[in-house]
Design an enzyme around this catalytic site. Sequence first.
Site, PDB file in Angstrom:
ATOM      1  N   LYS A 149       0.832  -1.209   0.000  1.00 12.27           N
ATOM      2  CA  LYS A 149       0.000   0.000   0.000  1.00 12.27           C
ATOM      3  C   LYS A 149       0.862   1.253   0.000  1.00 12.27           C
ATOM      4  O   LYS A 149       0.646   2.176  -0.797  1.00 12.27           O
ATOM      5  CB  LYS A 149      -0.920  -0.001   1.230  1.00 12.27           C
ATOM      6  CG  LYS A 149      -1.817   1.223   1.329  1.00 12.27           C
ATOM      7  CD  LYS A 149      -2.574   1.258   2.661  1.00 12.27           C
ATOM      8  CE  LYS A 149      -1.653   1.676   3.794  1.00 12.27           C
ATOM      9  NZ  LYS A 149      -2.399   1.926   5.063  1.00 12.27           N
ATOM     10  N   CYS A 217     -18.570   8.948   3.457  1.00 14.50           N
ATOM     11  CA  CYS A 217     -18.807   7.505   3.607  1.00 14.50           C
ATOM     12  C   CYS A 217     -17.924   6.943   4.719  1.00 14.50           C
ATOM     13  O   CYS A 217     -17.094   6.061   4.511  1.00 14.50           O
ATOM     14  CB  CYS A 217     -18.535   6.794   2.281  1.00 14.50           C
ATOM     15  SG  CYS A 217     -19.238   5.124   2.198  1.00 14.50           S
ATOM     16  N   CYS A 224     -25.075   9.331   4.513  1.00 10.28           N
ATOM     17  CA  CYS A 224     -25.720   9.026   3.234  1.00 10.28           C
ATOM     18  C   CYS A 224     -26.553  10.198   2.718  1.00 10.28           C
ATOM     19  O   CYS A 224     -26.701  10.372   1.505  1.00 10.28           O
ATOM     20  CB  CYS A 224     -26.593   7.779   3.366  1.00 10.28           C
ATOM     21  SG  CYS A 224     -25.675   6.259   3.725  1.00 10.28           S
ATOM     22  N   CYS A 227     -24.577  12.214   0.344  1.00  6.99           N
ATOM     23  CA  CYS A 227     -23.912  11.483  -0.735  1.00  6.99           C
ATOM     24  C   CYS A 227     -24.668  11.623  -2.050  1.00  6.99           C
ATOM     25  O   CYS A 227     -25.901  11.506  -2.091  1.00  6.99           O
ATOM     26  CB  CYS A 227     -23.793  10.006  -0.356  1.00  6.99           C
ATOM     27  SG  CYS A 227     -23.002   9.001  -1.620  1.00  6.99           S
ATOM     28  N   CYS A 233     -26.978   3.697  -4.388  1.00 10.17           N
ATOM     29  CA  CYS A 233     -25.942   2.889  -3.738  1.00 10.17           C
ATOM     30  C   CYS A 233     -26.577   1.683  -3.050  1.00 10.17           C
ATOM     31  O   CYS A 233     -27.540   1.839  -2.290  1.00 10.17           O
ATOM     32  CB  CYS A 233     -25.192   3.733  -2.715  1.00 10.17           C
ATOM     33  SG  CYS A 233     -24.015   2.789  -1.707  1.00 10.17           S
TER      34      CYS A 233
END
Length: 238
Positions: A149, A217, A224, A227, A233
């Site tokens: 990563k 999120c 939400c 969003c 979603c």
Amino acid sequence: MGSASGEEREGPLGLYLEIKMQRKDIVSPVDTMGCSITPSCRTEEERRFHILVSLLLSSQTKDEVTYEAMARLRKLLPESAATDGEARGGLTIERVANSDVKHINECIKKVGFHNRKAANLKKIAEILREKGLPREMKDLISLPGIGNKMALLYMSHACNRTVGISVDTHVHRISNRIGLVRTRDVESTRRELERVVPRKEWKTINNILVGFGQTICVAKRPRCEECCIRGRCPSSLF
């Protein structure tokens, strides 16, 4: 805020592209305190070293805490650790290599696993003093404390080479929430994202989803209502 075309809106990739559009209007911690934010660097080598150190410190640590630790390293490493002719202040390979682990640890004491990271940082600086900063994945992941990563982000931000998608907890969580992948761990998520996401999106997808995960999120009680894809979603609370 703009909107994606009708064709782009189809499927999970379309949901991601709409998140990408919304992110243009959101300033998140990763945008102002992430690994690519390298104030006061005097040389390209110093900038790349800053990025590597920031990535090492970032695991299990919020960007705000990592950013503060970086500032403490720049300010508090002893001048006696600098080599002759080296500019005063700053965070350099030589100053870290010549510093005691105890002093490094004091500078980064607020980051997660600071004892281990202090020891690894000292070892990394000693290696880089002899071999120079790495430019290949195999050399990066051979450094203590540096995994895939971090190495992928370093390649992107320090070397301007995007060779894969760096996946952290935010990228893993959101990719699964919107149905872009169906995976149980970050490495599986990385492989699947590299399969389904167009390569032109690889460079920015980490920043976009990390910032979205920090602000909208979030892991618990996602916002939400704020969003852009709340009505479509599959994980929406609406």
